[in-house]
Design a protein around this motif. Structure first.
Motif, PDB file in Angstrom:
ATOM      1  N   SER A   1       0.844  -1.197   0.000  1.00 45.99           N
ATOM      2  CA  SER A   1       0.000   0.000   0.000  1.00 45.99           C
ATOM      3  C   SER A   1       0.874   1.239   0.000  1.00 45.99           C
ATOM      4  CB  SER A   1      -0.923   0.009   1.226  1.00 45.99           C
ATOM      5  OG  SER A   1      -0.167   0.073   2.411  1.00 45.99           O
ATOM      6  N   ASP A   2       0.337   2.299  -0.570  1.00 47.27           N
ATOM      7  CA  ASP A   2       1.049   3.578  -0.607  1.00 47.27           C
ATOM      8  C   ASP A   2       0.824   4.282   0.734  1.00 47.27           C
ATOM      9  OD1 ASP A   2       2.186   6.010  -1.105  1.00 47.27           O
ATOM     10  OD2 ASP A   2       0.856   6.568  -2.748  1.00 47.27           O
ATOM     11  N   PRO A   3       1.867   4.513   1.541  1.00 43.31           N
ATOM     12  CA  PRO A   3       1.653   5.175   2.845  1.00 43.31           C
ATOM     13  C   PRO A   3       1.085   6.573   2.714  1.00 43.31           C
ATOM     14  CG  PRO A   3       3.993   5.025   2.323  1.00 43.31           C
ATOM     15  CD  PRO A   3       3.281   4.180   1.317  1.00 43.31           C
ATOM     16  N   ALA A   4       1.258   7.200   1.555  1.00 36.40           N
ATOM     17  CA  ALA A   4       0.694   8.537   1.362  1.00 36.40           C
ATOM     18  C   ALA A   4      -0.821   8.499   1.217  1.00 36.40           C
ATOM     19  CB  ALA A   4       1.312   9.201   0.129  1.00 36.40           C
ATOM     20  N   GLU A   5      -1.360   7.330   0.828  1.00 34.32           N
ATOM     21  CA  GLU A   5      -2.799   7.208   0.638  1.00 34.32           C
ATOM     22  C   GLU A   5      -3.474   6.469   1.783  1.00 34.32           C
ATOM     23  OE1 GLU A   5      -4.409   8.680  -1.847  1.00 34.32           O
ATOM     24  OE2 GLU A   5      -2.493   9.462  -2.560  1.00 34.32           O
ATOM     25  N   CYS A   6      -2.694   5.779   2.592  1.00 35.52           N
ATOM     26  CA  CYS A   6      -3.243   5.005   3.714  1.00 35.52           C
ATOM     27  C   CYS A   6      -3.580   5.924   4.882  1.00 35.52           C
ATOM     28  CB  CYS A   6      -2.225   3.953   4.150  1.00 35.52           C
ATOM     29  SG  CYS A   6      -2.692   3.027   5.627  1.00 35.52           S
ATOM     30  N   THR A   7      -4.786   5.822   5.404  1.00 40.87           N
ATOM     31  CA  THR A   7      -5.200   6.639   6.552  1.00 40.87           C
ATOM     32  C   THR A   7      -5.080   5.877   7.875  1.00 40.87           C
ATOM     33  OG1 THR A   7      -7.508   5.982   6.267  1.00 40.87           O
ATOM     34  CG2 THR A   7      -6.788   8.000   5.142  1.00 40.87           C
TER      35      THR A   7
END
Length: 538
Positions: free
Chosen positions: A276-282
């Motif tokens: 997963s992209d950490p920039a998109e993960c909440t």
């Protein structure tokens, strides 16, 4: 073995319950601060906490005002949280994100391919906000999520609820048996929840409409706003690329794709080993909760920043910067700028020019005003001043014994003046329209403006005049005159004027609207000293 498998989901669901509990507490805290903002006479300083935790609002305001407030250090807590845990703010603490989770369905309504091109927009919006701030404009901060929710409550939803409750109270009061209950309820609600004077919701229509649009987008795809459009989300996403805690998938993963189906931000990629992209993960932890084999965890790991194919490229970034610069030029040009600000009144202690470049459009001052005098500007202050606070005397007045707006302003766009200092601030100057004034135009006795003036030395002077009544008998009438050297433009005379429609006495902005009135200087009467509205000694 079967019993052990059955127990695992219950233990792992504790993460989801914990997140939901934190979200609920965060939202309740937000609402508590919203209610506390209206506490009179001294709103608690903690009211501004949530805005000071907002790094986008703090950063943009600091750039635009060229000033770094001591309270800005609070935003470092959010930045530190992001550098460690990624976009946990978005998934756990953001009140707007919590509202979206509560009032929109959990089912996925859009495929990743249809939304991924939109992910870059939040970075472009972030660039636009910061470039505009560099040029001294904070107009685009109307898109900050914290200010969106607070402003919608303060300027739209709360006044609408006030109107509805007032209407129901009037209906109930007509029943004699219910009158004690109505009186008790009114005492509970005012001024704790609603202001003493009924608020007006008309100016908040556009503010609420923006929130409605955001909720509507969330029905199209979960967290559409957070994933694609939120400029604060863009700032936190950039920092999250180097976050220390990130999602980790066990190489022995069975590939059931349960995490892909449950992820509300569609950031888990099955074609990349379920990374997963950490920039998109909440950091919502739904993937951890939904993984049947416990193959998904969050753990500390060395940062591995990576630019994704949906992130903006150099051309897009330059285009956003250029568009922001051109947009700022248009905002400050005569093409869209308000042709006249003669009637635009600002809160005490500031001027139109100062406020436009320092106000973050949070509407905390609107919420704190006990008389409902402050309202978000629509077109009165031009596009560059949209949703910044203006004083509208016909619907409310600046209370002579109140300085709440300056006390709750999180960025000191309205100075936190002591009450005695605030009382000397010139907001505007009252002018009498003799063609509408009852004594001047109709020879009707009326001294409301003089009676209401709160100044120790009245700014309204009554002058006797000999007139002939309708019966042909001579009589004396009192004609009001404005002592412009004394008037501070609080607006109570305009608010109380009994003339229907536009008041016969109006407060117009002074060219030195935020300047302190000098002491001991003699004033000038209406019709003397011109109409510039300058204070004494000028």
């Amino acid at each position: 073995m079967a019993a052990e498998v059955r127990r695992r989901p219950r233990r792992r669901s504790q993460w989801r319950r914990l997140r939901q509990a934190v979200q609920a507490l965060s939202l309740l805290g937000f609402l508590a601060l919203f209610i506390a903002a209206a506490r009179q006479p001294n709103p608690p300083p903690i009211v501004a906490l949530l805005f000071r935790l907002d790094p986008l609002a703090v950063l943009a305001q600091s750039i635009a005002s060229r000033t770094l407030l001591a309270t800005s250090v609070v935003a470092l807590l959010t930045l530190a949280l992001t550098l460690v845990f990624g976009r946990a703010w978005c998934g756990w603490l953001c009140p707007l994100g919590t509202v979206l989770d509560v009032i929109t369905p959990r089912r996925r309504r859009a495929a990743r391919a249809s939304l991924e091109p939109w992910r870059a927009v939040k970075y472009l919006m972030l660039a636009a906000v910061l470039v505009a701030a560099l040029f001294g404009s904070l107009t685009l901060l109307v898109l900050d999520p914290i200010t969106i929710l607070f402003r919608a409550l303060a300027a739209g939803l709360s006044p609408a609820a006030d109107w509805l409750v007032t209407a129901l109270e009037r209906l109930a009061y007509s029943v004699e048996a219910l009158r004690p209950s109505v009186v008790w309820l009114e005492g509970v609600l005012r001024p704790t929840v609603f202001p003493v004077e009924p608020a007006h919701a008309a100016a908040g229509l556009g503010v609420v409409l923006l929130l409605v649009v955001i909720v509507g987008l969330d029905w199209l795809a979960p967290r559409f706003w957070c994933r694609a459009l939120c400029p604060l989300g863009g700032l936190l996403a950039l920092l999250s690329k180097v976050a220390l805690v990130r999602c980790h998938v066990n190489p022995a993963c069975s590939g059931c794709k349960a995490c892909v189906r449950i992820c509300p931000t569609d950031t888990i990629r099955a074609d990349r080993g379920f990374a997963s992209d950490p920039a998109e993960c909440t950091v919502c932890l739904d993937c951890v909760d939904g993984c049947p084999g416990r193959d998904t965890t969050f753990r500390f790991a060395p940062p591995r920043p990576a630019w994704q194919e949906y992130d903006p490229n150099r051309r897009q970034a330059l285009a956003a910067i250029g568009a922001s610069a051109v947009g700022f030029g248009l905002l400050t040009s005569d093409l869209v700028r308000a042709k006249s600000t003669e009637t635009v009144l600002r809160p005490p202690g500031t001027t139109n020019e100062e406020l436009v470049g320092t106000c973050i459009r949070c509407a905390a001052c609107v919420r704190a005003c006990p008389t409902g005098a402050l309202s978000p500007a629509v077109a009165e202050a031009g596009v560059e001043g949209i949703w910044s606070p203006i004083l509208v005397p016909r619907i409310g007045y600046c209370d002579y014994s109140c300085n709440a707006c300056g006390q709750v302003c999180p960025v000191e766009a309205i100075p936190p003046l002591a009450l005695e200092v605030k009382r000397q601030q010139v907001i505007g100057i009252a002018h009498i329209d003799q063609d509408r004034c009852l004594p001047w135009a109709n020879q009707t006795d009326c001294i409301v403006c003089e009676e209401m003036c709160p100044l120790p030395e009245k700014a309204i002077r009554l002058e006797q005049a000999d007139v002939v009544g309708e019966d042909g008998e001579p009589r004396i009438i009192l004609l009001p005159h404005v002592e412009r050297g004394k008037c501070i433009g609080c607006g109570i005379c305009e608010y109380k004027c009994p003339v229907s429609g536009e008041a016969a006495i109006r407060v117009l902005s002074s060219s030195e609207g935020g300047a302190m009135r000098g002491r001991g200087e003699s004033g000038q009467g209406e019709g003397q000293g011109g109409g510039s509205g300058h204070g004494p000694g000028r």
